[in-house]
Structures are given as structure tokens and as C-alpha cells.
Design an enzyme around this catalytic site. Structure first.
Site, PDB file in Angstrom:
ATOM      1  N   HIS A 285       0.818  -1.223   0.000  1.00 54.69           N
ATOM      2  CA  HIS A 285       0.000   0.000   0.000  1.00 54.69           C
ATOM      3  C   HIS A 285       0.846   1.266   0.000  1.00 54.69           C
ATOM      4  CE1 HIS A 285       0.179   0.839   4.431  1.00 54.69           C
ATOM      5  NE2 HIS A 285       0.161  -0.461   4.560  1.00 54.69           N
ATOM      6  N   ASP A 297       6.087   0.938   6.912  1.00 54.19           N
ATOM      7  CA  ASP A 297       4.666   0.685   6.656  1.00 54.19           C
ATOM      8  C   ASP A 297       4.103   1.753   5.741  1.00 54.19           C
ATOM      9  OD1 ASP A 297       2.121  -0.290   6.757  1.00 54.19           O
ATOM     10  OD2 ASP A 297       1.683   0.405   8.787  1.00 54.19           O
ATOM     11  N   GLU A 331      -4.974   1.765   2.410  1.00 55.33           N
ATOM     12  CA  GLU A 331      -5.071   0.582   3.264  1.00 55.33           C
ATOM     13  C   GLU A 331      -5.303   0.990   4.711  1.00 55.33           C
ATOM     14  OE1 GLU A 331      -3.738  -2.518   6.091  1.00 55.33           O
ATOM     15  OE2 GLU A 331      -2.850  -0.565   5.796  1.00 55.33           O
ATOM     16  N   GLU A 332      -4.617   2.062   5.133  1.00 57.51           N
ATOM     17  CA  GLU A 332      -4.585   2.399   6.562  1.00 57.51           C
ATOM     18  C   GLU A 332      -5.935   2.789   7.132  1.00 57.51           C
ATOM     19  OE1 GLU A 332      -2.345   1.604   8.372  1.00 57.51           O
ATOM     20  OE2 GLU A 332      -0.388   1.741   7.411  1.00 57.51           O
ATOM     21  N   ASP A 359       3.575  -6.226   3.429  1.00 63.53           N
ATOM     22  CA  ASP A 359       3.070  -5.168   4.319  1.00 63.53           C
ATOM     23  C   ASP A 359       3.372  -5.531   5.771  1.00 63.53           C
ATOM     24  OD1 ASP A 359       1.834  -2.986   5.420  1.00 63.53           O
ATOM     25  OD2 ASP A 359      -0.200  -3.755   5.154  1.00 63.53           O
ATOM     26  N   HIS A 429       3.244   2.821  12.692  1.00 64.31           N
ATOM     27  CA  HIS A 429       2.304   3.943  12.877  1.00 64.31           C
ATOM     28  C   HIS A 429       2.824   5.022  13.834  1.00 64.31           C
ATOM     29  CE1 HIS A 429      -1.337   1.116  11.801  1.00 64.31           C
ATOM     30  NE2 HIS A 429      -0.414   1.166  10.859  1.00 64.31           N
TER      31      HIS A 429
END
Ligand SMILES: [Zn+2]
Length: 473
Positions: A285, A297, A331-332, A359, A429
Site C-alpha cells: 500500500h 509501513d 489501506e490504513e 506489508d 504507525h
């Protein structure tokens, strides 16, 4: 005569063995070529440098996300693929606004600042912030036990930690993430004033970790603000609460939800020379959270997926089947890109036989997890020995990747690259998900490992198990 029969019989036995051996030898030489190219003349690290340092965090709907679309499209065109295109998809746009602020007030005038970050999708606090007593819980199930009487008007502090005993940190994450995803929706039902969630991080540090959350069916007017607190500050808050139950927490979030905006999945393909209608996807992503630069990520997965196709071009391998790189948007906080890709594939009656997603960070690859039928899995496992020189050993049934999940239908085999996961949640994140935490060789090994599996699937195809689907196709 007997001798002739013996010779013929012997040859019938020996010839297939010889051809099987030379096939395996060809495969192992091809894997060596792929790894050599990735490790000695790889491009993935340079691409990641640009995505991370020149563009930065790429939250859906942001200017940076659009820059990432344009950059990766141009780079895929540079590789010289047969086709490169953008697939339009509408995505949610949420903005964090100015930096969040929070403190613990142990008595009027005595405060200590704590590190928080708004969860993605959270509403803002009132303009003056939210200040309220705190109730600590170990999970959503505790809410019922305390009930409205003890929760109303308070900030609910979800403090169940990731379990350190689990070797798969993803499993530890899975054991906690409901607090982040549904904590605000559930605590809101008991009249909570807000929610603070312990960061999904096994390490004790000062970085709060954001991530998606959902209010479910909660009407907009009843939504309460939600933020993550760093593990160090979660420990501090929990400790001081034990001594002083009447302390107050103040926090201020400045986030905002906007109208959906136009964005894109970025797609490129090498069209198959023998079976162009059989499509294999390799993807990741393109969007990321906004507080780091999204290097692990999922910048790592993006550049590895691009690299798979570049490696084939560079070593002059012409795939029999169509290989597509798909860089999914959103995606997130929505999975709109993954859903859109599957929806379009279905409407065009495209035949996807295989999809591989990266991922799980740019760390040392260990292997793959598969979503496949028993017979298909046995076929894939027969290739395991080829990966031995590269210390790739993990071949297990299990999840694949969020973006390719919607493709699950009929015979398609889904797979996820599985890198070592021990340090992933140190960065996931958070503001320290940045380029300098990705190791060049580890990233390149991952790209080569992915390319090797894609090569094998291309060379041998995937066992058909679903007769109905095969007939339809
Ligand atoms: Zn991700």
C-alpha cells in the site's frame, strides 16, 4: 532382447529424473540471478529514500499521497513495463491538524505533559480541550463491569499491553488492537468523555502510535475523541493513578474529517508471453500514516513490489503469465484501494491466479504465509528447498495481506511476505517509522525473495482445485 527391454525401462525411469534435476538446477540458478541483481544492483533502497525523505508521510487524500502516486507511476514507466496506469478510487480524507497536547494533573496546578497522538478518524476535542478524571481498564470487556456509574464523564484509559511472550508480534498486536479500533465507540456508550489507548508497542519508549479506529454506528454528535499514549506515559499514568484516583487528564486534539477525495491505485504490468490472461499480483500500500514517513509501513513493500518487476526486466526474464504490480491506496484508513482493485477485476472477469503482498516491514525476510488450498500449498512447499541458501524457511498457512484480501475467490492463491517481526512494532504507525530504520540489505533480500516466489509461480502455474470456477473461466 532382455537387455534392450531393461535399457528402455531404465531410460523411462532415468529421463524424467534427469529433466526434473535440470529443472531444479535451472530454478536455483534463476533465484541466484534474482538475488544477485537485487543485492548488487538493486533500486528499492533509492526509491524508498525518495518516498520517505522527498515525499514523506502519505495519508490518504493528502498532497503527499498524490505526489507518491505521480512518483511511482513515473518510476514504473521508467522500468519499461508493457502497461502502466492509474485506477481511480475515492478515498476518505482525515487531517490531524496542529499537534496534539496532553498532561496529567495530579493536583490543581501540578501537571506533567504526556505524549499522545490522535487515532486516525478521531473527532477533535472541544476547542478548549477535554479535562476529566481517568478510569483505567484492561479491555473493552471491562466496560460492562464498571458500568455507566463509574465511567460517565471520565476518560477511559485502555491499558492492556501487547503480550511479550508471543513470538509473532503480529499475534500480540491482534490481541490488543480492538482497544484502539473500537474503544471509543464502546466507551462512548457508557458516557465516557474521551478515550486514551496504550500504544500498540512492545517496547517502552516515548512514541505514541496512531492507527485506524471506527465509531461504528455512533451518531456524529455522540462521538468522543480518542488518542494513543506512549508506552512510557501509559506506565506513568497507570502508576500514578494507583496513588491518586482523583487525578485528571487533559488532552486536546485538532483533527477533522473532510469529504472524500479522488485518488488512485498505481498499476503496472508485464504482459505474459504464453498465458497473458493468467494474472499474478505483487503489491503493497502506497498510503501511510502521517506522523512518520511510512518507510516500513508500507514504503518498503511498495519499493519491493516495484523491484520484483524491475528485476525480471533487468535479468531478461520474460514471464509466461501477466505480472502486475499494484500500489494500493488507502489501506490504513479505509481499504478503498484494495476493494476497488478487486471490484474492477471482477467486473472485467479477470483471472487472478496469485497475489503476493508485502506489508509487514522492510526487515529480514523469513518466508511467506499463504491463503491456499491443501494441494496448492503442497505444490508451493515443494519449492521450499530452493530458498534454503537465502535462509528463507517460513512457509505456513495463514493470512496474506489486507489489500489483496478482497481478491479471494475461486482458485486464487494469496500470500504475504513474512519478514522478522521483532522490531516492527517499535516503529509501526509512529513518528519513528522513518527511512533510517530500514536496512538496505534486508530490504533488498525481501524484494529478491518476493521475485523468486513470483518466478516459480509464473514458471509452474498454480494447481486448479475449484472445478466450478475453472469451468466458468
Ligand atoms: Zn501497512
Amino acid at each position: 532382447m532382455k537387455n534392450i527391454i531393461f535399457t528402455v525401462v531404465s531410460l523411462l525411469i532415468i529421463i524424467p529424473v534427469i529433466s526434473q534435476n535440470s529443472q531444479a538446477q535451472g530454478d536455483s540458478l534463476m533465484l541466484r540471478k534474482i538475488y544477485d541483481m537485487s543485492l548488487m544492483q538493486g533500486k528499492s533502497y533509492d526509491w524508498l529514500d525518495h518516498l520517505s525523505n522527498k515525499i514523506g508521510g502519505r495519508l490518504s487524500g493528502s498532497y503527499q499521497a498524490q505526489q507518491a502516486v505521480e512518483y511511482t507511476k513515473a518510476e514504473l514507466e521508467n522500468i519499461g513495463l508493457d502497461k502502466v496506469w492509474l485506477q481511480p478510487v475515492m478515498v476518505p480524507k482525515w487531517t490531524r491538524g496542529s499537534k496534539e497536547f496532553a498532561y496529567v494533573e495530579t493536583s490543581p496546578g501540578t501537571t506533567r505533559n504526556v505524549n499522545i497522538t490522535a487515532l486516525g478518524g478521531s473527532v477533535a476535542t472541544p476547542a478548549g480541550g477535554t479535562k476529566a478524571p481517568v478510569i483505567e481498564v484492561q479491555g473493552i470487556e471491562d466496560l460492562e463491569r464498571y458500568g455507566k456509574e463509574q465511567i460517565k464523564g471520565k476518560i477511559v484509559f485502555f491499558n492492556r499491553p501487547m503480550r511479550p511472550g508471543l513470538i509473532s508480534t503480529f499475534e500480540a498486536y491482534g490481541g490488543c488492537v480492538d482497544q484502539r479500533y473500537s474503544g471509543a465507540a464502546e466507551a462512548g456508550k457508557y458516557g465516557a468523555a474521551g478515550v486514551i489507548v496504550r500504544s500498540m508497542n512492545l517496547r517502552m519508549d516515548d512514541y505514541p502510535h496512531t492507527g485506524s479506529m471506527s465509531y461504528g454506528e455512533t451518531p456524529v454528535s455522540q462521538r468522543i475523541p480518542a488518542a494513543a499514549i506512549s508506552t512510557n506515559d501509559a506506565a506513568y499514568l497507570s502508576g500514578i493513578l494507583k496513588m491518586n484516583k482523583d487525578l485528571k487528564l487533559y488532552f486536546k486534539l485538532n483533527s477533522e474529517q473532510h469529504e472524500d477525495v479522488q485518488s488512485y491505485n498505481v498499476i503496472g504490468e508485464i504482459t505474459g508471453s504464453e498465458y497473458p490472461e493468467e494474472i499474478m499480483v505483487v503489491g503493497a500500500h502506497l498510503d501511510s500514516w502521517d506522523i512518520g514517513d511510512g518507510a516500513h509501513d508500507d514504503g518498503a513493500g511498495v519499493v519491493q513490489s516495484m523491484e520484483v518487476l524491475r528485476l525480471f526486466k533487468e535479468i531478461g526474464y520474460k514471464p509466461k503469465r501477466t505480472i502486475r504490480v499494484v500500489l494500493f491506496m488507502n489501506e490504513e484508513n479505509g481499504l478503498r484501494g484494495g476493494n476497488k482493485y478487486a471490484e474492477v477485476a471482477k467486473s472485467k472477469n479477470e483471472e487472478h491466479i496469485f497475489a503476493l503482498e508485502s506489508d509487514a516491514g522492510g526487515f529480514t525476510p523469513r518466508g511467506f504465509s499463504f491463503d491456499a488450498d491443501k494441494a496448492q500449498f503442497a505444490q508451493i512447499q515443494s519449492w521450499k528447498g530452493l530458498f534454503k541458501p537465502y535462509l528463507i524457511h517460513y512457509f505456513e498457512l495463514g493470512g496474506s495481506g489486507a489489500d489483496i484480501g478482497p481478491l479471494k475467490q475461486g482458485d486464487v492463491v494469496l500470500a504475504g511476505l513474512r519478514p522478522d517481526s521483532q522490531r516492527y512494532f517499535d516503529h509501526h504507525h509512529a513518528a519513528n517509522d522513518t527511512f533510517e530504520h530500514v536496512n538496505k540489505r534486508e530490504l533488498e533480500l525481501g524484494a529478491a525473495t518476493m521475485a523468486s516466489l513470483v518466478y516459480l509461480v509464473d514458471n509452474y502455474g498454480i494447481k486448479r482445485i475449484n472445478i466450478n470456477t475453472t469451468e466458468k473461466l
